[in-house]
Design a protein around this motif. Sequence first.
Motif, short mmCIF file in Angstrom:
data_model
loop_
_atom_site.label_atom_id
_atom_site.label_comp_id
_atom_site.label_asym_id
_atom_site.label_seq_id
_atom_site.Cartn_x
_atom_site.Cartn_y
_atom_site.Cartn_z
N ILE A 42 27.33 40.48 39.39
CA ILE A 42 28.55 40.93 40.05
C ILE A 42 28.68 40.18 41.37
N THR A 43 29.85 39.62 41.60
CA THR A 43 30.11 38.93 42.86
C THR A 43 31.41 39.48 43.46
N LEU A 44 31.56 39.30 44.74
CA LEU A 44 32.79 39.69 45.43
C LEU A 44 33.75 38.52 45.45
N ASP A 45 35.02 38.82 45.24
CA ASP A 45 36.08 37.81 45.33
C ASP A 45 36.91 38.15 46.57
N ARG A 46 36.44 37.70 47.70
CA ARG A 46 37.08 38.04 48.98
C ARG A 46 38.51 37.53 49.05
N GLU A 47 38.78 36.35 48.50
CA GLU A 47 40.14 35.80 48.53
C GLU A 47 41.12 36.70 47.78
N SER A 48 40.76 37.12 46.58
CA SER A 48 41.63 38.01 45.80
C SER A 48 41.75 39.37 46.46
N THR A 49 40.68 39.85 47.08
CA THR A 49 40.73 41.12 47.78
C THR A 49 41.73 41.04 48.93
N GLY A 50 41.69 39.95 49.69
CA GLY A 50 42.63 39.76 50.79
C GLY A 50 44.06 39.68 50.31
N THR A 51 44.30 38.93 49.25
CA THR A 51 45.65 38.79 48.69
C THR A 51 46.16 40.15 48.23
#
Length: 66
Positions: A42-51
């Motif tokens: 499992i990884t975090l997708d910070r870009e998609s979270t921000g969007t």
Amino acid sequence: MLIIDRFEGDWAVIEFGRKTFNIPKVLIPPGAREGDVINIYITLDRESTGTRAETVKRLAEELFED
């Protein structure tokens, strides 16, 4: 250790210690069978979270405009 216990329709029942949980069968590698040991990363997708946060904020602002 994560073990495929069984498949139920579109779901894979995964055994983790003394507990079980379901994940969508499409996330299981092709050819996997009951009893196979799997790994999940499992990884975090910070870009998609921000969007997504920006979209939610914009929609809330539109909804609550005076």
